[in-house]
Scaffold this motif. Sequence first.
Motif, short mmCIF file in Angstrom:
data_model
loop_
_atom_site.label_atom_id
_atom_site.label_comp_id
_atom_site.label_asym_id
_atom_site.label_seq_id
_atom_site.Cartn_x
_atom_site.Cartn_y
_atom_site.Cartn_z
N LEU A 96 0.85 -1.07 0.06
CA LEU A 96 0.02 0.03 0.00
C LEU A 96 0.75 1.28 0.12
N PRO A 97 0.42 2.33 -0.79
CA PRO A 97 1.03 3.49 -0.93
C PRO A 97 1.40 4.02 0.49
N VAL A 98 2.33 4.82 1.07
CA VAL A 98 2.43 5.60 2.13
C VAL A 98 2.71 7.22 1.93
N ALA A 99 2.33 7.77 2.71
CA ALA A 99 2.47 9.29 2.53
C ALA A 99 3.55 9.73 3.03
N PRO A 100 4.17 10.68 2.39
CA PRO A 100 5.45 11.01 3.18
C PRO A 100 5.28 11.71 4.36
N GLU A 101 6.56 11.39 5.16
CA GLU A 101 6.51 11.83 6.45
C GLU A 101 6.48 13.28 6.83
N PHE A 102 5.87 13.99 7.75
CA PHE A 102 5.80 15.18 7.89
C PHE A 102 6.76 15.56 9.01
N PRO A 103 7.46 16.63 8.96
CA PRO A 103 7.30 17.73 8.17
C PRO A 103 8.03 17.50 6.71
N HIS A 104 7.35 17.80 5.57
CA HIS A 104 8.24 17.64 4.47
C HIS A 104 8.22 19.09 3.97
N PRO A 105 9.12 19.17 2.95
CA PRO A 105 9.12 20.49 2.26
C PRO A 105 7.75 20.80 1.60
N ILE A 106 7.37 21.90 1.82
CA ILE A 106 6.22 22.82 1.09
C ILE A 106 6.60 23.40 -0.17
N PRO A 107 6.02 23.01 -1.02
CA PRO A 107 6.35 23.71 -2.33
C PRO A 107 6.13 25.17 -2.57
N GLN A 108 7.03 25.61 -3.16
CA GLN A 108 6.82 27.33 -3.31
C GLN A 108 5.61 27.81 -3.74
N PHE A 109 4.97 27.24 -4.68
CA PHE A 109 3.72 27.72 -4.84
C PHE A 109 2.62 27.56 -3.71
N VAL A 110 2.71 26.80 -2.78
CA VAL A 110 1.84 26.57 -1.80
C VAL A 110 2.16 27.78 -0.92
N LEU A 111 3.39 28.05 -0.65
CA LEU A 111 3.80 29.07 0.15
C LEU A 111 3.26 30.57 -0.54
N ASP A 112 3.47 30.67 -1.72
CA ASP A 112 2.90 31.76 -2.46
C ASP A 112 1.48 31.93 -2.33
N GLN A 113 0.64 30.94 -2.40
CA GLN A 113 -0.74 30.91 -2.13
C GLN A 113 -1.18 31.28 -0.83
N ILE A 114 -0.30 31.05 0.30
CA ILE A 114 -0.47 31.11 1.60
C ILE A 114 -0.24 32.57 1.93
N ALA A 115 0.63 33.23 1.44
CA ALA A 115 1.10 34.66 1.54
C ALA A 115 0.09 35.49 0.81
N PHE A 116 -0.28 34.97 -0.45
CA PHE A 116 -1.54 35.67 -0.99
C PHE A 116 -2.72 35.88 -0.37
N ALA A 117 -3.19 34.66 0.59
CA ALA A 117 -4.46 34.71 1.32
C ALA A 117 -4.23 35.79 2.68
N GLU A 118 -2.88 35.64 3.18
CA GLU A 118 -2.80 36.41 4.14
C GLU A 118 -2.61 37.95 3.72
N GLU A 119 -2.30 38.30 3.02
CA GLU A 119 -2.35 39.73 2.30
C GLU A 119 -3.70 40.04 1.96
N GLN A 120 -4.54 39.32 1.52
CA GLN A 120 -5.92 39.46 1.22
C GLN A 120 -6.63 39.84 2.58
N ARG A 121 -6.35 38.91 3.64
CA ARG A 121 -7.02 39.15 4.81
C ARG A 121 -6.57 40.34 5.42
N ARG A 122 -5.52 40.77 5.56
CA ARG A 122 -4.63 41.98 5.89
C ARG A 122 -5.29 43.20 5.35
N LEU A 123 -5.71 43.19 4.02
CA LEU A 123 -6.26 44.18 3.23
C LEU A 123 -7.67 44.50 3.54
N GLU A 124 -8.44 43.11 3.75
CA GLU A 124 -9.90 43.41 4.13
C GLU A 124 -10.05 43.94 5.51
N ALA A 125 -9.01 43.76 6.67
CA ALA A 125 -9.19 44.00 7.88
C ALA A 125 -9.21 45.67 8.04
#
Length: 128
Positions: A96-125
């Motif tokens: 059976l396949p096994v998920a990678p152990e955590f913490p694993h490296p987070i891809p840059q596109f995910v980090l960029d999306q998180i930063a974008f969402a945080e910026e959106q929240r800051r601007l809405e506030a």
Amino acid sequence: MKFIILAAALALAAAAPQEPRPIEILLDERVTPEDGAYSFKIETENGIVQSEEGAPGLEGQTNVQGVYSYTLDDGSVVEVRYQADENGFQAQSPLLPVAPEFPHPIPQFVLDQIAFAEEQRRLEAQIV
């Protein structure tokens, strides 16, 4: 001439596709279900083996645990163990396949999306 026709007929009969014969069941033991409890064990001539037990669960369901195995083309045996209970279905096998152990490296596109969402929240506030 008759010999040639007979030989041709025999050759055609031998070349005709043969129906596969059913796999023989070597063992079939069963305990009839009673109040959610049951068990069975099956073995076939081609190496398939399965056994399973069920027992009443705490929430009205039947809890199940079992194992099955079969032989791969290379001769190695695969075994899968499983259980199903209040926590759902869980299977265990080296295949059976096994998920990678955590913490694993987070891809840059995910980090960029998180930063974008945080910026959106800051601007809405700031608007409110």
